[in-house]
Design a protein around this motif. Sequence first.
Motif, short mmCIF file in Angstrom:
data_model
loop_
_atom_site.label_atom_id
_atom_site.label_comp_id
_atom_site.label_asym_id
_atom_site.label_seq_id
_atom_site.Cartn_x
_atom_site.Cartn_y
_atom_site.Cartn_z
N CYS A 51 -7.89 4.66 30.24
CA CYS A 51 -7.17 4.37 29.00
C CYS A 51 -5.87 3.66 29.35
O CYS A 51 -5.17 4.06 30.29
CB CYS A 51 -6.83 5.65 28.24
N ASP A 52 -5.53 2.63 28.61
CA ASP A 52 -4.23 1.98 28.75
C ASP A 52 -3.16 2.89 28.18
O ASP A 52 -3.45 3.76 27.34
CB ASP A 52 -4.22 0.64 28.00
N GLU B 170 -3.12 4.28 24.46
CA GLU B 170 -4.47 4.09 23.95
C GLU B 170 -5.21 5.42 23.95
O GLU B 170 -5.12 6.19 24.92
CB GLU B 170 -5.18 3.08 24.86
N GLU C 283 -10.41 4.11 21.50
CA GLU C 283 -9.92 2.74 21.67
C GLU C 283 -10.27 2.22 23.06
O GLU C 283 -10.69 1.07 23.21
CB GLU C 283 -8.40 2.69 21.46
N ALA C 284 -10.11 3.05 24.06
CA ALA C 284 -10.44 2.64 25.43
C ALA C 284 -11.94 2.37 25.57
O ALA C 284 -12.33 1.41 26.24
CB ALA C 284 -10.00 3.72 26.43
N ARG D 29 -12.62 -1.06 24.05
CA ARG D 29 -12.08 -2.12 24.90
C ARG D 29 -12.89 -2.27 26.18
O ARG D 29 -13.25 -3.38 26.59
CB ARG D 29 -10.60 -1.84 25.23
#
Length: 149
Positions: free
Chosen positions: A44-45, A48, A52-53, A56
Amino acid sequence: MNEAPRRTRRTARILLLGPDDRLLLFRYLAEGFDPFWIMAGGECDPGEDYPEAARRELREETGIDAQPLALGITREANYVYAGEPVRAVEHFFVHRTDAAAIDTSGHTELEQQAMQEHRWFTRVEIGDWPETIYPLEILDLIERALDSA
């Protein structure tokens, strides 16, 4: 002797099921390790969340822009990633696709070096594969994913 604390690496992993319920896996080459296979996904960023991760990572690693379904399965594992000891907290997702081909042009530089090969596996192939496939309980995860997807 006490081990140094490990950084927590929050990771989203996607069971990408293609035609005939085959699972997409990437062959990973890392210095100091035997080659192994792993599903799409990654860290995960900052800021995030796991869903969401997952979206992406699916887009970056396969070119598929979709929101994978959360499986409600979390797993923790200690390992070394890019030379750093980490405690991974992995959340698992599933997505079905009719696509047989994927687009790897969104891979990071590290992924381009380490993940130069991918293929769609049947469950029988996974059970008989001569190289390690992570996570080791992947066949159980596939069964849970097939029940959810």
